[in-house]
Design a protein around this motif. Sequence first.
Motif, PDB file in Angstrom:
ATOM      1  N   ALA A 197       0.823  -1.205   0.000  1.00  0.00           N
ATOM      2  CA  ALA A 197       0.000   0.000   0.000  1.00  0.00           C
ATOM      3  C   ALA A 197       0.859   1.259   0.000  1.00  0.00           C
ATOM      4  O   ALA A 197       0.565   2.226  -0.710  1.00  0.00           O
ATOM      5  CB  ALA A 197      -0.936  -0.002   1.206  1.00  0.00           C
ATOM      6  N   ALA A 198       1.929   1.257   0.781  1.00  0.00           N
ATOM      7  CA  ALA A 198       2.822   2.415   0.821  1.00  0.00           C
ATOM      8  C   ALA A 198       3.510   2.630  -0.528  1.00  0.00           C
ATOM      9  O   ALA A 198       3.650   3.768  -0.998  1.00  0.00           O
ATOM     10  CB  ALA A 198       3.861   2.231   1.924  1.00  0.00           C
ATOM     11  N   SER A 199       3.933   1.533  -1.175  1.00  0.00           N
ATOM     12  CA  SER A 199       4.590   1.646  -2.485  1.00  0.00           C
ATOM     13  C   SER A 199       3.622   2.193  -3.527  1.00  0.00           C
ATOM     14  O   SER A 199       3.976   3.050  -4.346  1.00  0.00           O
ATOM     15  CB  SER A 199       5.125   0.279  -2.923  1.00  0.00           C
ATOM     16  OG  SER A 199       6.073  -0.218  -2.001  1.00  0.00           O
ATOM     17  N   GLY A 200       2.385   1.687  -3.515  1.00  0.00           N
ATOM     18  CA  GLY A 200       1.376   2.193  -4.440  1.00  0.00           C
ATOM     19  C   GLY A 200       1.075   3.658  -4.194  1.00  0.00           C
ATOM     20  O   GLY A 200       0.871   4.442  -5.126  1.00  0.00           O
ATOM     21  N   LEU A 207      -0.672  -2.597  -7.052  1.00  0.00           N
ATOM     22  CA  LEU A 207      -0.117  -2.743  -5.705  1.00  0.00           C
ATOM     23  C   LEU A 207      -1.173  -2.521  -4.628  1.00  0.00           C
ATOM     24  O   LEU A 207      -1.270  -3.273  -3.654  1.00  0.00           O
ATOM     25  CB  LEU A 207       1.032  -1.754  -5.506  1.00  0.00           C
ATOM     26  CG  LEU A 207       2.315  -2.008  -6.295  1.00  0.00           C
ATOM     27  CD1 LEU A 207       3.251  -0.807  -6.158  1.00  0.00           C
ATOM     28  CD2 LEU A 207       3.009  -3.272  -5.827  1.00  0.00           C
ATOM     29  N   ILE A 208      -1.992  -1.487  -4.814  1.00  0.00           N
ATOM     30  CA  ILE A 208      -2.931  -1.082  -3.772  1.00  0.00           C
ATOM     31  C   ILE A 208      -4.101  -2.049  -3.642  1.00  0.00           C
ATOM     32  O   ILE A 208      -4.533  -2.375  -2.528  1.00  0.00           O
ATOM     33  CB  ILE A 208      -3.435   0.352  -4.041  1.00  0.00           C
ATOM     34  CG1 ILE A 208      -2.311   1.345  -3.786  1.00  0.00           C
ATOM     35  CG2 ILE A 208      -4.642   0.684  -3.164  1.00  0.00           C
ATOM     36  CD1 ILE A 208      -2.647   2.757  -4.191  1.00  0.00           C
ATOM     37  N   GLY A 209      -4.635  -2.533  -4.782  1.00  0.00           N
ATOM     38  CA  GLY A 209      -5.811  -3.395  -4.745  1.00  0.00           C
ATOM     39  C   GLY A 209      -5.647  -4.606  -3.839  1.00  0.00           C
ATOM     40  O   GLY A 209      -6.436  -4.811  -2.899  1.00  0.00           O
ATOM     41  N   PRO A 210      -4.637  -5.451  -4.062  1.00  0.00           N
ATOM     42  CA  PRO A 210      -4.450  -6.616  -3.183  1.00  0.00           C
ATOM     43  C   PRO A 210      -4.138  -6.222  -1.737  1.00  0.00           C
ATOM     44  O   PRO A 210      -4.515  -6.926  -0.808  1.00  0.00           O
ATOM     45  CB  PRO A 210      -3.257  -7.343  -3.819  1.00  0.00           C
ATOM     46  CG  PRO A 210      -3.197  -6.865  -5.219  1.00  0.00           C
ATOM     47  CD  PRO A 210      -3.678  -5.448  -5.176  1.00  0.00           C
ATOM     48  N   ALA A 211      -3.437  -5.091  -1.552  1.00  0.00           N
ATOM     49  CA  ALA A 211      -3.073  -4.688  -0.195  1.00  0.00           C
ATOM     50  C   ALA A 211      -4.298  -4.296   0.621  1.00  0.00           C
ATOM     51  O   ALA A 211      -4.430  -4.675   1.789  1.00  0.00           O
ATOM     52  CB  ALA A 211      -2.081  -3.520  -0.248  1.00  0.00           C
ATOM     53  N   LEU A 212      -5.225  -3.539   0.013  1.00  0.00           N
ATOM     54  CA  LEU A 212      -6.397  -3.073   0.751  1.00  0.00           C
ATOM     55  C   LEU A 212      -7.272  -4.223   1.223  1.00  0.00           C
ATOM     56  O   LEU A 212      -7.911  -4.139   2.276  1.00  0.00           O
ATOM     57  CB  LEU A 212      -7.223  -2.115  -0.114  1.00  0.00           C
ATOM     58  CG  LEU A 212      -6.611  -0.740  -0.376  1.00  0.00           C
ATOM     59  CD1 LEU A 212      -7.555   0.087  -1.227  1.00  0.00           C
ATOM     60  CD2 LEU A 212      -6.293  -0.035   0.923  1.00  0.00           C
ATOM     61  N   ALA A 213      -7.315  -5.292   0.433  1.00  0.00           N
ATOM     62  CA  ALA A 213      -8.144  -6.435   0.818  1.00  0.00           C
ATOM     63  C   ALA A 213      -7.618  -7.127   2.069  1.00  0.00           C
ATOM     64  O   ALA A 213      -8.351  -7.868   2.728  1.00  0.00           O
ATOM     65  CB  ALA A 213      -8.213  -7.437  -0.335  1.00  0.00           C
ATOM     66  N   ARG A 214      -6.357  -6.879   2.425  1.00  0.00           N
ATOM     67  CA  ARG A 214      -5.722  -7.555   3.567  1.00  0.00           C
ATOM     68  C   ARG A 214      -5.462  -6.622   4.738  1.00  0.00           C
ATOM     69  O   ARG A 214      -4.897  -7.029   5.744  1.00  0.00           O
ATOM     70  CB  ARG A 214      -4.407  -8.185   3.111  1.00  0.00           C
ATOM     71  CG  ARG A 214      -4.583  -9.258   2.044  1.00  0.00           C
ATOM     72  CD  ARG A 214      -3.300  -9.516   1.269  1.00  0.00           C
ATOM     73  NE  ARG A 214      -2.175  -9.828   2.136  1.00  0.00           N
ATOM     74  CZ  ARG A 214      -0.904  -9.791   1.730  1.00  0.00           C
ATOM     75  NH1 ARG A 214      -0.608  -9.436   0.481  1.00  0.00           N
ATOM     76  NH2 ARG A 214       0.066 -10.111   2.567  1.00  0.00           N
ATOM     77  N   LEU A 215      -5.881  -5.354   4.608  1.00  0.00           N
ATOM     78  CA  LEU A 215      -5.652  -4.377   5.668  1.00  0.00           C
ATOM     79  C   LEU A 215      -6.968  -3.922   6.277  1.00  0.00           C
ATOM     80  O   LEU A 215      -8.010  -3.929   5.612  1.00  0.00           O
ATOM     81  CB  LEU A 215      -4.915  -3.150   5.115  1.00  0.00           C
ATOM     82  CG  LEU A 215      -3.453  -3.334   4.700  1.00  0.00           C
ATOM     83  CD1 LEU A 215      -2.973  -2.092   3.959  1.00  0.00           C
ATOM     84  CD2 LEU A 215      -2.574  -3.599   5.910  1.00  0.00           C
ATOM     85  N   GLU A 216      -6.907  -3.498   7.523  1.00  0.00           N
ATOM     86  CA  GLU A 216      -8.052  -2.848   8.133  1.00  0.00           C
ATOM     87  C   GLU A 216      -8.323  -1.534   7.392  1.00  0.00           C
ATOM     88  O   GLU A 216      -7.389  -0.877   6.923  1.00  0.00           O
ATOM     89  CB  GLU A 216      -7.775  -2.552   9.606  1.00  0.00           C
ATOM     90  CG  GLU A 216      -7.724  -3.793  10.480  1.00  0.00           C
ATOM     91  CD  GLU A 216      -9.046  -4.545  10.477  1.00  0.00           C
ATOM     92  OE1 GLU A 216     -10.109  -3.895  10.563  1.00  0.00           O
ATOM     93  OE2 GLU A 216      -9.025  -5.785  10.368  1.00  0.00           O
ATOM     94  N   PRO A 217      -9.610  -1.131   7.257  1.00  0.00           N
ATOM     95  CA  PRO A 217      -9.922   0.082   6.496  1.00  0.00           C
ATOM     96  C   PRO A 217      -9.159   1.313   6.971  1.00  0.00           C
ATOM     97  O   PRO A 217      -8.671   2.100   6.167  1.00  0.00           O
ATOM     98  CB  PRO A 217     -11.429   0.248   6.717  1.00  0.00           C
ATOM     99  CG  PRO A 217     -11.925  -1.131   6.960  1.00  0.00           C
ATOM    100  CD  PRO A 217     -10.822  -1.832   7.704  1.00  0.00           C
TER     101      PRO A 217
END
Length: 291
Positions: free
Chosen positions: A13-16, A232-242
């Motif tokens: 998420a940070a990289s994206g 990068l962001i799409g897969p990361a958001l699915a695994r992180l708290e909102p």
Amino acid sequence: MAPVDIRNPRLLAASGSVCISASAMFVKLSGTNAGTAAFLRCALALLALLPLALAERHRVGPRAPRLHLLDVAAGALLGVDFVFWVASIRDVGSSIATVLLNLQVAVFPLLALAFSGTRPGVRFWRTLPLMLLGVALASGAIGSPEPGSDPLSGVLYGATAGVAFAGYLYLTRLGGGRGHTAAPVCVSTLAAGVTSGVLGSLWTGIDLAPGWGALGWLAVMALCGQVLALLLIGPALARLEPVTGAALLLLQPVVAIGLGVVFLGERPTLTQYAGCALVLGSVWRTSRPAH
């Protein structure tokens, strides 16, 4: 030293977020209007996304129709975000427009609370006022704006973009983590292109031949700030708290301000720098693991 885990959703998420941060700079360098930049960035991104999506379909199979509907809805909101965000760049500059986009930090967790019952937690409510104050200071809505900017219309356009972006992030999170990465980004980009094409045509007009220089800057933006960033962001958001996902995306304005100062000659005021400091502090505070 331990190796960096590239599967870490926080790192992704940070990289994206860093990739997106340069997008406003590329838009400003292209010199195109809101409709042109929004539509052409989608069209250029699809040239890279279509082969990736087809290869992914061959490898893991088709994506469920219900999830494609989520992708389309997310993309429609993304198209609205693109048009209004470029409009805000014209009024408040590339770096501050990126700060304004991140009003999503307040909207995204609230959408998750309203529609899925995911509670943000005490830390979110404590840092939310500081986040919003930081955005207000950075935009120039409070304090001293950069000379030549128009904070009123810039805030209006930026806030609209931020709300639309929050809706995109929320729907992306709902449809993520299902084995597909390129397909949802491709479908969302196609929907965003249609939406931005209609909205841009009605509002600013669309120039399909803005010149090779403008196309070059928009192509770089599409590949870096859209294709790579969203993959990068799409897969990361699915695994992180909102709350954590939204906060990590707030790294965008901090990097964008640095790029605007170094490469575009933008000169934010002291109060705007103070707002960016508040934003960065809120990111650090909100995204820390709970103990």
